[in-house]
Write a protein that holds these residues in place. Structure first.
Motif, PDB file in Angstrom:
ATOM      1  N   THR A  36       0.730  -1.366   0.049  1.00  0.00           N
ATOM      2  CA  THR A  36       0.008  -0.193   0.078  1.00  0.00           C
ATOM      3  C   THR A  36       0.717   1.253   0.127  1.00  0.00           C
ATOM      4  O   THR A  36       0.665   2.201  -0.598  1.00  0.00           O
ATOM      5  N   PHE A  37       1.900   1.222   0.878  1.00  0.00           N
ATOM      6  CA  PHE A  37       2.804   2.477   0.797  1.00  0.00           C
ATOM      7  C   PHE A  37       3.548   2.411  -0.412  1.00  0.00           C
ATOM      8  O   PHE A  37       3.856   3.634  -0.803  1.00  0.00           O
ATOM      9  N   SER A  38       3.973   1.588  -1.026  1.00  0.00           N
ATOM     10  CA  SER A  38       4.576   1.672  -2.530  1.00  0.00           C
ATOM     11  C   SER A  38       3.643   2.326  -3.581  1.00  0.00           C
ATOM     12  O   SER A  38       4.264   3.057  -4.387  1.00  0.00           O
ATOM     13  N   VAL A  39       2.578   1.833  -3.453  1.00  0.00           N
ATOM     14  CA  VAL A  39       1.648   2.422  -4.459  1.00  0.00           C
ATOM     15  C   VAL A  39       1.269   4.047  -4.164  1.00  0.00           C
ATOM     16  O   VAL A  39       1.495   4.806  -5.082  1.00  0.00           O
ATOM     17  N   ILE A  40       1.141   4.066  -2.929  1.00  0.00           N
ATOM     18  CA  ILE A  40       1.052   5.780  -2.369  1.00  0.00           C
ATOM     19  C   ILE A  40       2.234   6.466  -2.773  1.00  0.00           C
ATOM     20  O   ILE A  40       2.372   7.768  -3.343  1.00  0.00           O
ATOM     21  N   THR A  41       3.372   6.031  -2.602  1.00  0.00           N
ATOM     22  CA  THR A  41       4.898   6.400  -2.875  1.00  0.00           C
ATOM     23  C   THR A  41       4.769   6.831  -4.276  1.00  0.00           C
ATOM     24  O   THR A  41       5.196   7.966  -4.764  1.00  0.00           O
ATOM     25  N   PHE A  42       4.497   6.079  -5.167  1.00  0.00           N
ATOM     26  CA  PHE A  42       4.448   5.995  -6.754  1.00  0.00           C
ATOM     27  C   PHE A  42       3.531   7.266  -7.020  1.00  0.00           C
ATOM     28  O   PHE A  42       4.096   8.176  -7.742  1.00  0.00           O
ATOM     29  N   PHE A  43       2.305   7.334  -6.596  1.00  0.00           N
ATOM     30  CA  PHE A  43       1.573   8.182  -7.030  1.00  0.00           C
ATOM     31  C   PHE A  43       2.064   9.780  -6.399  1.00  0.00           C
ATOM     32  O   PHE A  43       1.860  10.707  -7.220  1.00  0.00           O
ATOM     33  N   ILE A  44       2.520   9.710  -5.348  1.00  0.00           N
ATOM     34  CA  ILE A  44       3.034  11.044  -4.729  1.00  0.00           C
ATOM     35  C   ILE A  44       4.220  11.666  -5.491  1.00  0.00           C
ATOM     36  O   ILE A  44       4.247  12.664  -5.847  1.00  0.00           O
ATOM     37  N   GLY A 325      14.000  11.360  -3.563  1.00  0.00           N
ATOM     38  CA  GLY A 325      14.856  10.461  -2.419  1.00  0.00           C
ATOM     39  C   GLY A 325      14.133  10.752  -0.984  1.00  0.00           C
ATOM     40  O   GLY A 325      13.916  10.064  -0.420  1.00  0.00           O
ATOM     41  N   GLY A 326      13.643  12.012  -0.818  1.00  0.00           N
ATOM     42  CA  GLY A 326      13.222  12.471   0.376  1.00  0.00           C
ATOM     43  C   GLY A 326      11.983  11.703   0.568  1.00  0.00           C
ATOM     44  O   GLY A 326      11.644  11.237   1.712  1.00  0.00           O
ATOM     45  N   ILE A 327      10.946  11.721  -0.525  1.00  0.00           N
ATOM     46  CA  ILE A 327       9.691  10.853  -0.404  1.00  0.00           C
ATOM     47  C   ILE A 327       9.993   9.527  -0.058  1.00  0.00           C
ATOM     48  O   ILE A 327       9.476   8.917   0.780  1.00  0.00           O
ATOM     49  N   TYR A 328      10.920   8.905  -0.813  1.00  0.00           N
ATOM     50  CA  TYR A 328      11.197   7.347  -0.645  1.00  0.00           C
ATOM     51  C   TYR A 328      11.550   7.211   1.033  1.00  0.00           C
ATOM     52  O   TYR A 328      11.113   6.427   1.351  1.00  0.00           O
ATOM     53  N   VAL A 329      12.636   8.004   1.573  1.00  0.00           N
ATOM     54  CA  VAL A 329      13.020   7.907   2.658  1.00  0.00           C
ATOM     55  C   VAL A 329      11.908   8.004   3.701  1.00  0.00           C
ATOM     56  O   VAL A 329      11.607   7.363   4.858  1.00  0.00           O
ATOM     57  N   ILE A 330      11.163   9.047   3.683  1.00  0.00           N
ATOM     58  CA  ILE A 330       9.974   9.333   4.654  1.00  0.00           C
ATOM     59  C   ILE A 330       8.905   8.389   4.546  1.00  0.00           C
ATOM     60  O   ILE A 330       8.297   7.727   5.686  1.00  0.00           O
ATOM     61  N   ILE A 331       8.692   7.844   3.429  1.00  0.00           N
ATOM     62  CA  ILE A 331       7.605   6.619   3.150  1.00  0.00           C
ATOM     63  C   ILE A 331       8.104   5.411   3.838  1.00  0.00           C
ATOM     64  O   ILE A 331       7.503   4.594   4.573  1.00  0.00           O
TER      65      ILE A 331
END
Length: 386
Positions: A36-44, A325-331
């Motif tokens: 779920t977090f992977s899908v949310i990260t992709f769209f963000i 990179g920042g979004i990936y680390v935070i998620i």
């Protein structure tokens, strides 16, 4: 000299090389939360990339003033004016500051028409009038949108008349494009045809003293240069109605050269501001002059350069990668916290039933002695008696 004696080819060995070590799949635990977090990260990330790219191409507008040194440049004027008098009784002409007629650079077309518009034409003209008046009033709040997106008023046209009235034409439409010298000049419409002289011209209006004059007029188009997105032409959609035969209309126009260099447009054009004056001509009352319509224009000494200021491509790329990179680390951090909380909650939930079973067993033993397991050391006769 090194030689490879393995069975696999060298190219296969190169393909197997990987500088970044990966975790084997058997050690990877896939969870619904992680998916779920992977899908949310992709769209963000996709939304942020779109926003950053849009912002890069839609940068800040800069207006810079500089002296106008293009003295040899030509000035193109676009005219479409309807006057409530027959073309046979009107004369339109332009004189520049050298007192020389400049009709050698073009000629206006005269078209007999009717001053009263059809319902379709009236709706189109009212739309142009409303749009231009709204843009002038709200320019301070929508100027960036106009320069970047544009508006349709500069290209608005009045549709041709489909049905002709069963009466004689009572108006004259003057329209066309003139290419003039970039100096001060005077475009005017008065009674009588013009007669060109070596040092100017005169209008033979004395031949029409007995002809009724009506200088009511409608300005469909009056602009300089090519149309641009952010430029408003104040006189388009202007209409003057009068019943006085000796009416003088004067428009004082200040023309400003403008160089536009944006993402989707790069042209050299002109914008203008205008002041207007109207008064009746009465020599007996001391109001002298010639009835008619006069557009007196003058060139500004400064020109405006409009361009978009955007950051360097390298800075844009670095900021884009840092955002990803920042979004990936935070998620990833949020995912770890959620999984930790989830696992802790499961452990606490699994411990609670065992303790409850122990309590139930103790209570059962205390209340029902028959549930006690018999001691094997007790003689069997005693057990049977029990």
């Amino acid at each position: 000299m090194l030689r490879y004696r393995g069975k696999k080819k060298v190219l296969d060995r190169v393909k197997e090389l990987d500088a970044f070590s990966k975790v084997p799949e058997e050690y990877v635990d896939s969870t619904p939360v992680g998916g779920t977090f992977s899908v949310i990260t992709f769209f963000i990330i996709m939304w942020l990339i779109y926003s950053e790219v849009t912002y890069y191409f839609d940068s800040n507008l800069v207006f810079k003033f500089m002296p106008d040194t293009d003295m040899d440049e030509k000035l193109r004027i676009n005219i479409d004016v309807t006057v409530a008098m027959p073309c046979s009784n009107l004369g339109a002409d332009i004189l520049d500051s050298t007192s020389q007629s400049v009709f050698g650079f073009g000629e206006l077309q005269e078209e007999d028409t009717w001053f009263e518009l059809t319902q379709e034409q009236q709706d189109a003209f009212d739309a142009v009038k409303y749009i231009n008046s709204y843009l002038r009033e709200e320019y301070h709040s929508i100027w960036q949108l106009m320069w970047k997106k544009g508006h349709g008023s500069v290209r608005a046209t009045i549709p041709p008349r489909k049905t002709k009235p069963n009466r004689r034409a009572d108006a004259c439409r003057l329209h066309g494009v003139l290419t003039l010298n970039k100096v001060a000049g005077n475009f005017h419409v008065t009674a009588g045809k013009s007669l060109h002289l070596p040092r100017g011209h005169i209008h033979l209006n004395m031949l029409f003293d007995d002809t009724p004059q009506n200088f009511s007029h409608r300005i469909n188009r009056l602009s300089f240069g090519s149309p641009a997105n952010g430029i408003i032409y104040p006189l388009e959609g202007d209409e003057k109605i009068t019943n006085d035969e000796n009416m003088l209309y004067q428009y004082f126009i200040e023309v400003v050269p403008t160089d536009v260099d944006t993402t989707f447009e790069s042209i050299k054009t002109f914008q203008y501001s205008v002041k207007e004056l109207e008064r009746p001509i009465s020599h007996a009352k001391g109001s002298h002059g010639v009835p008619g319509i006069f557009f007196k224009y003058d060139m500004a000494a400064l020109k405006v350069k409009v361009y978009q200021e955007r950051e360097n491509v390298l800075q844009f790329t670095l900021r884009l990668f840092s955002i990803i990179g920042g979004i990936y680390v935070i998620i990833s951090f949020i995912n770890t916290v959620v999984l930790s909380v989830k696992s802790t909650f499961k452990k606490a939930k699994s411990v609670v039933p065992k303790e409850e079973n122990k309590l139930i067993t103790k209570r059962s033993l205390q209340t029902n002695p028959l549930l006690v397991t018999p001691d094997l050391s007790v003689p069997m006769d005693l057990v049977k008696q029990l």
